[in-house]
Each structure stands twice: as structure tokens, then as C-alpha cells.
Scaffold this active site. Structure first.
Site, PDB file in Angstrom:
ATOM      1  N   LYS A  66       0.841  -1.195   0.000  1.00  0.00           N
ATOM      2  CA  LYS A  66       0.000   0.000   0.000  1.00  0.00           C
ATOM      3  C   LYS A  66       0.871   1.238   0.000  1.00  0.00           C
ATOM      4  O   LYS A  66       1.870   1.298   0.717  1.00  0.00           O
ATOM      5  CB  LYS A  66      -0.865  -0.034   1.289  1.00  0.00           C
ATOM      6  CG  LYS A  66      -1.798   1.117   1.459  1.00  0.00           C
ATOM      7  CD  LYS A  66      -3.184   0.788   0.944  1.00  0.00           C
ATOM      8  CE  LYS A  66      -4.055   2.013   0.777  1.00  0.00           C
ATOM      9  NZ  LYS A  66      -3.723   2.795  -0.435  1.00  0.00           N
ATOM     10  N   LYS A  85       5.379   2.341   8.386  1.00  0.00           N
ATOM     11  CA  LYS A  85       4.225   3.166   8.758  1.00  0.00           C
ATOM     12  C   LYS A  85       2.989   2.280   8.980  1.00  0.00           C
ATOM     13  O   LYS A  85       2.287   2.403   9.975  1.00  0.00           O
ATOM     14  CB  LYS A  85       3.974   4.149   7.602  1.00  0.00           C
ATOM     15  CG  LYS A  85       3.110   5.321   7.927  1.00  0.00           C
ATOM     16  CD  LYS A  85       2.817   6.135   6.665  1.00  0.00           C
ATOM     17  CE  LYS A  85       4.024   6.820   6.081  1.00  0.00           C
ATOM     18  NZ  LYS A  85       3.653   7.758   4.997  1.00  0.00           N
ATOM     19  N   LYS A 118       5.165   2.356  -3.130  1.00  0.00           N
ATOM     20  CA  LYS A 118       5.050   3.761  -3.542  1.00  0.00           C
ATOM     21  C   LYS A 118       5.241   3.858  -5.033  1.00  0.00           C
ATOM     22  O   LYS A 118       5.930   3.034  -5.632  1.00  0.00           O
ATOM     23  CB  LYS A 118       6.139   4.603  -2.852  1.00  0.00           C
ATOM     24  CG  LYS A 118       5.836   6.082  -2.807  1.00  0.00           C
ATOM     25  CD  LYS A 118       4.845   6.357  -1.708  1.00  0.00           C
ATOM     26  CE  LYS A 118       4.710   7.807  -1.387  1.00  0.00           C
ATOM     27  NZ  LYS A 118       4.156   7.979  -0.039  1.00  0.00           N
ATOM     28  N   ASP A 155      -0.542  11.039  -3.366  1.00  0.00           N
ATOM     29  CA  ASP A 155       0.611  11.564  -2.630  1.00  0.00           C
ATOM     30  C   ASP A 155       0.837  12.969  -3.199  1.00  0.00           C
ATOM     31  O   ASP A 155      -0.059  13.525  -3.847  1.00  0.00           O
ATOM     32  CB  ASP A 155       1.826  10.634  -2.817  1.00  0.00           C
ATOM     33  CG  ASP A 155       2.932  10.927  -1.816  1.00  0.00           C
ATOM     34  OD1 ASP A 155       2.787  10.576  -0.633  1.00  0.00           O
ATOM     35  OD2 ASP A 155       3.955  11.545  -2.195  1.00  0.00           O
ATOM     36  N   THR A 167      -4.455  12.911   6.796  1.00  0.00           N
ATOM     37  CA  THR A 167      -3.022  13.018   7.119  1.00  0.00           C
ATOM     38  C   THR A 167      -2.795  14.227   8.032  1.00  0.00           C
ATOM     39  O   THR A 167      -2.136  14.128   9.073  1.00  0.00           O
ATOM     40  CB  THR A 167      -2.159  13.100   5.850  1.00  0.00           C
ATOM     41  OG1 THR A 167      -2.597  12.093   4.937  1.00  0.00           O
ATOM     42  CG2 THR A 167      -0.687  12.889   6.155  1.00  0.00           C
ATOM     43  N   ASN A 188      -2.122  19.627   0.854  1.00  0.00           N
ATOM     44  CA  ASN A 188      -3.183  18.882   1.548  1.00  0.00           C
ATOM     45  C   ASN A 188      -2.809  18.601   3.008  1.00  0.00           C
ATOM     46  O   ASN A 188      -3.602  18.849   3.917  1.00  0.00           O
ATOM     47  CB  ASN A 188      -3.463  17.581   0.787  1.00  0.00           C
ATOM     48  CG  ASN A 188      -4.417  16.686   1.555  1.00  0.00           C
ATOM     49  OD1 ASN A 188      -4.001  15.846   2.337  1.00  0.00           O
ATOM     50  ND2 ASN A 188      -5.707  16.892   1.384  1.00  0.00           N
ATOM     51  N   SER A 246      -7.018   5.404   4.452  1.00  0.00           N
ATOM     52  CA  SER A 246      -7.051   4.632   3.201  1.00  0.00           C
ATOM     53  C   SER A 246      -7.455   3.192   3.479  1.00  0.00           C
ATOM     54  O   SER A 246      -8.220   2.581   2.735  1.00  0.00           O
ATOM     55  CB  SER A 246      -5.665   4.613   2.542  1.00  0.00           C
ATOM     56  OG  SER A 246      -5.502   5.720   1.693  1.00  0.00           O
TER      57      SER A 246
HETATM   58  N1  GLU Z   1       0.760   8.985   0.320  1.00  0.00           N
HETATM   59  C1  GLU Z   1       0.346   8.812   1.679  1.00  0.00           C
HETATM   60  C2  GLU Z   1       1.518   8.463   2.574  1.00  0.00           C
HETATM   61  O1  GLU Z   1       2.654   8.784   2.276  1.00  0.00           O
HETATM   62  C3  GLU Z   1      -0.840   7.876   1.824  1.00  0.00           C
HETATM   63  C4  GLU Z   1      -0.659   6.475   1.334  1.00  0.00           C
HETATM   64  C5  GLU Z   1      -1.943   5.662   1.257  1.00  0.00           C
HETATM   65  O2  GLU Z   1      -2.979   6.193   1.627  1.00  0.00           O
HETATM   66  O3  GLU Z   1      -1.862   4.524   0.827  1.00  0.00           O
HETATM   67  O4  GLU Z   1       1.359   7.956   3.646  1.00  0.00           O
END
Ligand code: GLU
Length: 420
Positions: free
Chosen positions: A71, A95, A107, A147, A193, A224, A354
Site C-alpha cells: 500500500k 508506517k 510507492k 501523494d 493526514t 493537503n 485509506s
Molecule cells: N501517500 C500517503 C503516505 O505517504 C498515503 C498512502 C496511502 O494512503 O496509501 O502515507
């Protein structure tokens, strides 16, 4: 001291090494975790408005899928590199584990300045990238999200492209998160976030015995993440004295009206020339030197370096961005007893919600905004508590404690599956 490296992938490898060493873990585990499982490089031909074709380079990196599907977001930014995406994918694994989500990390990134594209070109690029990574993603395989430089609209185009390619007539919602509400999105995801950055700052204030309502906040980065972090810290009673973006820093000792500034940036695309209620405009670097109690870096990697760190006056840092603090700068902050809520905890709210979106898509049952925020808060506050307790027990800082918990949690499925 100057930075040994600003390469985020080398930085995350160092963080894994320290975590493994602190746990007395094997070199085998370090080597397994220090490289991603899969790196896909794609080139995407995009039809531009002038009928020419421009080819963009992108990546999708899957760090580790031992705990479950991978993810992580997709970044559209001119400074994207393969090593940056590898680092961001690796951070996603840790994370997810520290907030207890059943995922490994991934990613994606495309080297592009999305601000220079028309809406149609952005759609063509989003569809082209989704098509290019289709063979390796899926609701039970790898689930992308927004992102830096991408948003709900980009996710909607990607859902459409993926559904055409793989859906055979079905709409496949659960393969992307961060979608618009009207297309299977989750209430509270857009805010998630920044909301998490704010509640983590509040928890840090509690353990530092500081009254949140008396605190002054600086937020660096007003996209954001930064804008909602500022909004919620204001809602929790703190005073937002400075906000900055790539164009400037807006300072107001009396407190910034965050909602007003957010509306301004929607219309004007940046904070440039923002004037309201006696606020003044300074160069963007001025954000680092403003007098404050909480500093929230919410832009990109390597914002707090051995140079900028000396200017910071805060007692608490809540890292909204991924990798905003270099190891050298962190050493300096810790020597000064500044409390850092590390990125893999402070900005975990996005992926936490998410996850809630994914669950709702799979169950076709949707929660209210309040239910989502409550579930997010429970997960993040409990992660904060366990990391803080371990940091006290081991007499270490929050980042090292967070890595220790995440590595321990990852080592279990790796051993159960026989990879170690
Ligand atoms: N891009 C966000 C992060 O760096 C969210 C990733 C997601 O929701 O999968 O945590």
C-alpha cells in the site's frame, strides 16, 4: 556538520540498521528489509494538447508484502527519482505496521511537474501510468493512493482505466484509495493526514506537560497535509503563527485564519501575496526561524537539515512530510531535547483512513465522517502510546522506538512464512 547524504534511500537504510541493532536482530533481517522486493520502471507515452507525444518516466516500488498486500501513494513531481520512490515505499512498510494495518509498503512516482500540464494531459498521464502498473497492482496485491501532486480526480481516472483493463465490465473500486466521495471514497480521507499530524502534536504536548491551548505553531508546507494539520491544530486550540509554501512564508503573531488561507490557495494556487488581518509575507525560508512551540514540516524530504535546524525554536516537531529531517539534523534536535513525532507515525493518518476506505469498498458499507475520525484517532493514539512507552523503557527517541516496534512486527510474518 554537513549532511553525509541527502539520499532518502540511504537514510531509510540507516534507520533500519539502527532498529535492527537496537533489537539485536540478525544481519539477514537487515538485508531482507534494506532492499525492496520489486522495482518497476515504466515509460509512459502521453498525447499532449499540441498533438505531439511526450514520454514520461515513472516507477512503482513494492517494498515488502509479507504482512499483506502492499500500500502507498503515487507522487507526481519533477524531483522524483528511483531512490526516492524506493525510500518512500520502505517507509510505507514501517508506517503501516506501527499503526497496525494489514499491509506492507509500496510507492509510485512519475517525474513530471503536474502544474505544467493541462487537465486533459494530466488525465492522459494518469491513465497511462495506471495502465503501465496494472500488471502488478490489485485490491489484494498492491493498492495505490494519492501523494504529492496527485488527488482524488487522478485516482478516479486510474480506477476507470484499471476497471476497463481488468474489470471486464465491473467497476473495481478497492484497488485505489483516496478517491472522491462520489466514487467510493471515504469521508475524512482528504483531511486524514493533516488531522493525524495535529493529534500527534497534541499527544506530544501532553507528554511534555504543555497546555496545547497556549502553544504557537509553524507549519512548513501548505498543501493537503499542511493545510489540514494547521486547521486541526487551530481547532484544538493552538495558535498558528506562520505557514509557508514553495513561494513564501506568511507570518501573523495574532494567529492566521487557516480556513481563510486555505480558500485563498484554492483560488490562487499558492500563498503568494496573501494579505489578511495584518499578516506579513516573508521569503519561504523564514518559516524555520519563527518563534514557536510546535514545528510541523509538511512539504518534502530534507527540509530540516544541519543548516535549517539551528534556526528552529520549537519544543515539538510533528513530521507531516515523509523524511523531512536528515539524520544530522535529528541528532542536533535530540541533543536539545526537542520531542520529534517521527514521520512514520505522525503522517500515518492518510494510510490509516485509506485502509478504512478499502475495507468499506470491500464490504460496500460506509461510515460517517465522525466514525472515520474516531477510528483513526484510536489507532494513532494507541500507536503513539506504545512507541512512547518503549522509548522510555529503552531510553531512546521516538523514531528508534517506532522502528523497533515495526521491525519486530515485520519479523514475525517473515519467520512464519519461512523467509528467514
Ligand atoms: N501517500 C500517503 C503516505 O505517504 C498515503 C498512502 C496511502 O494512503 O496509501 O502515507
Amino acid at each position: 556538520m554537513l549532511e553525509k547524504t541527502l539520499n532518502p534511500f540511504e537514510i531509510v537504510q540507516k534507520q533500519i540498521r539502527q532498529g535492527c541493532d537496537a533489537l539485536g536482530e540478525s544481519d539477514e533481517l537487515y538485508h531482507l528489509l534494506s532492499e525492496p522486493e520489486r522495482v518497476l520502471e515504466v515509460s509512459i507515452p502521453v498525447k499532449m494538447d499540441d498533438s505531439t507525444t511526450k514520454t514520461f518516466v515513472g516507477y512503482r516500488v513494492q517494498h515488502n508484502d509479507a504482512p499483506g498486500p502492499t500500500k502507498g501513494g503515487i507522487r507526481f513531481h519533477p524531483a522524483v527519482t528511483k531512490d526516492e520512490v524506493k525510500a518512500l515505499a520502505t517507509w510505507m512498510t514501517f508506517k503501516c505496521l506501527i499503526v497496525g494495518l494489514p499491509y506492507g509498503g509500496a510507492k509510485g512516482g512519475v517525474i513530471v511537474d503536474p502544474k505544467l500540464l493541462s487537465l486533459r494531459e494530466l488525465e492522459n498521464l494518469s491513465r497511462g501510468y495506471a495502465k503501465a502498473i496494472t500488471p502488478i497492482i490489485g485490491e489484494k496485491r498492491d493498492i495505490p493512493a494519492p501523494d504529492v501532486g496527485t488527488d482524488g480526480q487522478v485516482m478516479a481516472w486510474m480506477v476507470d482505466e484499471y476497471s476497463q483493463l481488468r474489470g471486464v465490465g465491473q467497476t473495481l473500486l478497492a484497488v485505489f484509495t483516496g478517491k472522491p466521495i462520489e466514487l467510493g471514497g471515504c469521508l475524512g480521507r482528504k483531511e486524514a493526514t493533516g488531522y493525524g499530524v495535529a493529534i500527534m502534536a497534541r499527544e506530544a504536548a501532553k507528554v511534555k506537560n504543555l497546555d496545547f491551548e497556549k502553544l504557537k505553531v509553524v507549519v512548513q508546507g501548505f498543501g493537503n497535509v499542511g493545510s489540514y494539520a494547521a486547521k486541526y491544530m487551530h481547532q484544538l486550540g493552538a495558535k498558528i503563527v506562520a505557514i509557508s509554501d514553495s513561494t513564501c512564508c506568511i507570518v501573523n503573531e495574532a494567529g492566521i485564519d487557516v480556513i481563510h488561507a486555505m480558500k485563498y490557495t484554492i483560488i490562487n494556487n499558492s500563498l503568494k501575496d496573501y494579505q489578511y488581518n495584518g499578516s506579513i509575507e516573508l521569503p519561504r525560508e523564514a518559516a524555520f526561524e519563527q518563534d514557536c512551540d510546535i514545528f510541523a514540516p509538511c512539504a518534502l524530504e530534507n527540509a530540516i537539515t544541519s543548516e535549517t535546524v539551528k534556526l528552529i525554536k520549537a519544543k515539538i516537531i510533528s513530521e507531516g512530510a515523509n523524511g523531512p529531517t536528515t539524520p544530522e539534523a535529528e541528532k542536533y534536535l535530540l541533543e536539545k531535547d526537542i520531542f520529534i513525532v517521527p514521520d512514520i507515525l505522525a503522517n500515518a493518518g492518510g494510510v490509516t483512513v485509506s485502509y478504512l476506505e478499502w475495507v468499506q469498498n470491500l464490504y460496500h458499507y460506509y461510515w460517517t465522517f465522525e466514525e472515520v475520525q474516531e477510528k483513526q484517532e484510536i489507532k494513532m493514539v494507541s500507536a503513539f502510546k506504545s512507541i512512547y512507552e518503549l522509548s522510555l523503557e529503552k531510553e531512546t527517541d521516538m523514531r528508534k522506538a517506532a522502528y523497533m516496534i515495526a521491525i519486530q512486527r515485520l519479523a514475525k510474518p517473515l519467520r512464519l512464512r519461512g523467509w528467514l
